[in-house]
Design a protein around this motif. Structure first.
Motif, short mmCIF file in Angstrom:
data_model
loop_
_atom_site.label_atom_id
_atom_site.label_comp_id
_atom_site.label_asym_id
_atom_site.label_seq_id
_atom_site.Cartn_x
_atom_site.Cartn_y
_atom_site.Cartn_z
N ARG A 113 -75.26 -14.45 -3.17
CA ARG A 113 -74.74 -13.60 -3.80
C ARG A 113 -75.29 -13.49 -5.31
N ARG A 114 -75.47 -14.66 -5.92
CA ARG A 114 -75.86 -14.55 -7.47
C ARG A 114 -77.31 -14.13 -7.36
N GLU A 157 -75.03 -9.96 -7.51
CA GLU A 157 -73.68 -9.54 -7.11
C GLU A 157 -72.65 -10.51 -8.10
N LEU A 158 -73.21 -11.50 -8.86
CA LEU A 158 -72.42 -12.51 -9.61
C LEU A 158 -72.88 -12.59 -10.99
N HIS A 199 -65.31 -16.12 -3.06
CA HIS A 199 -65.92 -14.84 -3.27
C HIS A 199 -65.41 -13.93 -4.32
N GLN A 200 -64.19 -13.60 -4.11
CA GLN A 200 -63.10 -13.02 -4.84
C GLN A 200 -63.38 -13.55 -6.42
N GLU A 214 -66.65 -13.62 -8.82
CA GLU A 214 -66.95 -12.50 -9.60
C GLU A 214 -66.83 -12.81 -10.94
N ARG A 215 -65.75 -13.40 -11.15
CA ARG A 215 -65.45 -13.67 -12.91
C ARG A 215 -65.82 -14.97 -13.40
#
Ligand code: C5P
Length: 231
Positions: free
Chosen positions: A136-137, A141-142, A83-84, A87-88
């Motif tokens: 999340r995408r 959030e991504l 998850h961390q 994000e990138r």
């Protein structure tokens, strides 16, 4: 020479198997070697990507040059790392064999044999990391994640059974690409070769003939690259 089609891309690959502890000396685990994930990581670096592998338990594999490795043990640790990092990440490839279940609790000291009565181990379901990343995408959030790849290890004697399961898995998980491996006797786990199919979210399907995990990695990255360059 290799295409440099992943130049400027950040990629996260999960590899190997998670281990879910029972007590200080025992765990529930699986036979994943991590070879396919590491082959993808090595090749992606050669094609220009910046690559981090989130590695569970693997066979003693050399870390490919230029690849960053984050070592984890349990599904929960893998989840946090993924998850961390996602994000990138432009590309997330989930080649790990994540335990579907874990023991409800971890005993503080070694579980005793007792009176020779077999002990049953209460289990709870692990979170589905791949499904969570897709969600999340969807929720925005991504922002940079453009390609999410899942793997499915399917047993089945008939090609039709394997594909039927795989299609429903793709519908359920809603990743962009699903790599389907036919598993069983001498296939996929702990060996250097692999075969299967590549299913795309748009319904396109192609066969992945029996080949080395390196060649398989190259076909998978070709498909990733085509999604990247058409979306
Ligand atoms: O449902 P199944 O376990 O067959 O799905 C396999 C795919 O989902 C693989 O890409 C695997 O890495 C991922 N997975 C996950 N978290 C789980 C179970 C599977 O990310 N708890």
């Amino acid at each position: 020479s290799l295409p440099r089609d992943l130049t400027g891309c950040t990629l996260v690959v999960t590899a190997g198997g998670t281990r879910e502890p029972l007590d200080p000396v025992r765990f529930l685990g699986n036979r994943s070697s991590g070879k396919q994930g590491f082959a993808l990581a090595r090749l992606a670096v050669q094609r220009g990507a910046s690559v981090t592998v989130v590695a569970g338990a693997t066979a003693e594999l050399p870390v490919p040059a230029g690849v960053r490795v984050v070592n984890v043990t349990t599904a929960e640790q893998m989840r946090k790392a993924v998850h961390q990092l996602s994000e990138r990440a432009d590309i997330v490839i989930m080649a790990a064999a994540v335990a579907d279940f874990r023991p409800v609790s971890v005993a503080e000291s070694k579980i005793k044999k007792g009176n020779d009565e077999p002990t049953s181990i209460p289990l709870v379901k692990n979170p589905d990391i791949l499904a969570e990343v897709v969600k999340r995408r969807d929720q925005g959030e991504l922002p940079v994640t453009r390609v999410i790849v899942g793997f499915a290890a399917e047993t089945g004697d008939e090609q039709g059974d394997v594909l039927t399961h795989a299609r429903s898995k793709l519908n359920r998980k809603r990743c962009d690409l699903l790599v389907v491996n036919a598993v069983g006797e001498g296939k996929a786990f702990e060996v250097d070769s692999n075969m299967g199919w590549l299913l795309k979210a748009d319904g396109t399907e192609s066969a992945l003939p029996l080949s080395s995990k390196n060649l398989m990695a190259s076909r998978i990255l070709d498909a990733v690259s085509s999604v990247l360059h058409t979306s």
